[in-house]
Design a protein around this motif. Structure first.
Motif, mmCIF file in Angstrom:
data_model
loop_
_atom_site.group_PDB
_atom_site.id
_atom_site.type_symbol
_atom_site.label_atom_id
_atom_site.label_comp_id
_atom_site.label_asym_id
_atom_site.label_seq_id
_atom_site.Cartn_x
_atom_site.Cartn_y
_atom_site.Cartn_z
ATOM 1 N N ASP A 3 0.844 -1.190 0.000
ATOM 2 C CA ASP A 3 0.000 0.000 0.000
ATOM 3 C C ASP A 3 0.883 1.245 0.000
ATOM 4 N N ASP A 4 0.684 2.119 -1.009
ATOM 5 C CA ASP A 4 1.500 3.340 -1.086
ATOM 6 C C ASP A 4 1.385 4.167 0.174
ATOM 7 N N ALA A 5 0.151 4.134 0.779
ATOM 8 C CA ALA A 5 -0.070 4.966 1.969
ATOM 9 C C ALA A 5 0.773 4.500 3.139
ATOM 10 N N THR A 6 1.163 3.202 3.132
ATOM 11 C CA THR A 6 1.944 2.696 4.255
ATOM 12 C C THR A 6 3.434 2.718 3.975
ATOM 13 N N THR A 7 3.820 2.893 2.677
ATOM 14 C CA THR A 7 5.240 2.846 2.356
ATOM 15 C C THR A 7 5.823 4.208 1.994
ATOM 16 N N ARG A 8 4.951 5.188 1.770
ATOM 17 C CA ARG A 8 5.469 6.501 1.410
ATOM 18 C C ARG A 8 6.335 7.056 2.539
ATOM 19 N N LYS A 9 7.241 7.908 2.188
ATOM 20 C CA LYS A 9 8.102 8.526 3.193
ATOM 21 C C LYS A 9 7.301 9.514 4.022
ATOM 22 N N GLU A 10 7.397 9.378 5.345
ATOM 23 C CA GLU A 10 6.634 10.262 6.214
ATOM 24 C C GLU A 10 7.183 11.681 6.157
ATOM 25 N N PRO A 11 6.283 12.682 6.146
ATOM 26 C CA PRO A 11 6.737 14.069 6.168
ATOM 27 C C PRO A 11 7.409 14.386 7.506
ATOM 28 N N GLN A 12 8.191 15.422 7.502
ATOM 29 C CA GLN A 12 8.926 15.786 8.710
ATOM 30 C C GLN A 12 8.039 16.572 9.678
ATOM 31 N N ILE A 13 7.065 15.883 10.232
ATOM 32 C CA ILE A 13 6.196 16.482 11.246
ATOM 33 C C ILE A 13 6.633 15.927 12.594
ATOM 34 N N PRO A 14 7.058 16.783 13.511
ATOM 35 C CA PRO A 14 7.466 16.278 14.832
ATOM 36 C C PRO A 14 6.370 15.413 15.447
ATOM 37 N N THR A 15 6.785 14.335 16.062
ATOM 38 C CA THR A 15 5.823 13.382 16.623
ATOM 39 C C THR A 15 4.850 14.043 17.583
ATOM 40 N N ASN A 16 5.352 14.980 18.394
ATOM 41 C CA ASN A 16 4.482 15.603 19.396
ATOM 42 C C ASN A 16 3.519 16.625 18.803
ATOM 43 N N LEU A 17 3.621 16.902 17.493
ATOM 44 C CA LEU A 17 2.703 17.835 16.843
ATOM 45 C C LEU A 17 1.630 17.120 16.022
ATOM 46 N N ARG A 18 1.811 15.854 15.751
ATOM 47 C CA ARG A 18 0.931 15.165 14.799
ATOM 48 C C ARG A 18 -0.526 15.140 15.251
ATOM 49 N N LEU A 19 -0.752 14.811 16.506
ATOM 50 C CA LEU A 19 -2.122 14.748 16.993
ATOM 51 C C LEU A 19 -2.755 16.142 16.987
ATOM 52 N N LEU A 20 -1.987 17.152 17.367
ATOM 53 C CA LEU A 20 -2.507 18.521 17.350
ATOM 54 C C LEU A 20 -2.890 18.948 15.940
ATOM 55 N N LEU A 21 -2.075 18.567 14.961
ATOM 56 C CA LEU A 21 -2.367 18.942 13.579
ATOM 57 C C LEU A 21 -3.607 18.211 13.053
ATOM 58 N N VAL A 39 -5.174 11.141 5.751
ATOM 59 C CA VAL A 39 -3.990 10.608 5.060
ATOM 60 C C VAL A 39 -3.630 11.539 3.903
ATOM 61 N N ASP A 40 -4.630 11.930 3.115
ATOM 62 C CA ASP A 40 -4.401 12.813 1.972
ATOM 63 C C ASP A 40 -3.942 14.198 2.410
ATOM 64 N N ALA A 41 -4.555 14.716 3.480
ATOM 65 C CA ALA A 41 -4.254 16.077 3.910
ATOM 66 C C ALA A 41 -2.881 16.199 4.554
#
Length: 264
Positions: A3-21, A39-41
């Motif tokens: 699945d492309d969604a599971t293998t794509r390179k993750e963007p550089q979003i700090p882990t502690n910001l992901r839930l807030l975003l 996922v798209d956004a």
């Protein structure tokens, strides 16, 4: 193939910001979102999004929508929004507008925001008349039989409105309460066209009210501004006469919110 969604390179979003975003994106869109939308956004892998959504749901910041797959604001996120709107500096300015309106029309004015089960009174300024109806700050009132609730319902998409109206039978609060879903839809169509909603003793015998929307810059409903009075003092037709000052105050409250958002 993976699945492309599971293998794509993750963007550089700090882990502690992901839930807030994620919370920010749900609020920004103004509708319940499916995991695929996020996922798209955000560009994060599907398992990461699902894990974050599960955490947000468990902790009460998000909750499943009526379809069981989408996520909207949960009680803790809604409480956070209300508390933010009630911050001392903003509330002082907001109350000044409400007090000016209440003094101009001589009746109780209310600010209400939509919650999961109904409209919650965020602020109010009472009339000075000894005969008045007590609905304290924090009171939650139904959607289908109040001016503020019907104003909110009139802004919903058809699918969301259908879900709200079919979730449970519409409770008959007085002899005038509309309990037919089709009759409510007709009332909401009228509300959308005229730009204000009414309550003609539908929530409480002896009380009439009108409400107007307070909109954000994207023309989405933030809150409602309403005025109510005992019918012994003002019939509904007379309360509708307060519409212009009510709309002017709603515009000032919307502008106050926009300035606050810009400052932040």
């Amino acid at each position: 193939m993976p699945d492309d969604a599971t293998t794509r390179k993750e963007p550089q979003i700090p882990t502690n910001l992901r839930l807030l975003l994620i919370l920010e994106e749900v609020v920004r869109r103004g509708v319940a979102l499916k995991p695929a939308d996020l996922v798209d956004a955000m560009g994060l892998p599907k398992p990461t999004i699902h894990r974050l959504l599960q955490t947000a749901e468990t902790e009460g910041f998000l909750q499943r929508d009526l379809d069981g797959r989408s996520y909207g604001p949960g009680p803790r996120l809604r409480g956070l929004a209300v508390n933010t709107m009630s911050s001392e500096h903003l509330r002082t300015a907001r109350l000044a507008i409400l007090k000016g309106l209440a003094e101009e029309i001589g009746e109780t004015c209310n600010l209400a925001t939509p919650d999961r089960e109904g409209m919650t009174y965020l602020d109010r300024v009472e009339t000075k008349w000894p005969l008045r109806i007590q609905l304290p700050i924090g009171t939650q009132v139904p959607f289908h039989c109040t001016a503020s609730g019907k104003m909110y319902l009139s802004t919903l998409r058809a699918a969301t409105l259908n879900g709200v109206l079919s979730a449970r039978p519409l409770e008959k609060m007085t002899d005038k309460t509309i309990t037919s879903a089709e009759a409510i839809r007709d009332e909401l169509r009228k509300t959308g066209k005229r730009g204000y909603s009414t309550d003609d003793e539908e929530f409480m015998t002896g009380m009439a009210a009108i409400a107007v929307p307070i909109l954000d810059q994207q023309q989405r409903l933030l809150a409602t501004l309403s005025v109510h009075a005992p019918v012994q003092r003002h019939k509904l037709a007379e309360i509708i006469g307060f519409l212009n000052p009510l709309k002017q105050a709603a515009a000032r409250l919307a502008e106050l919110h926009q300035h606050q958002t810009a400052d932040n």
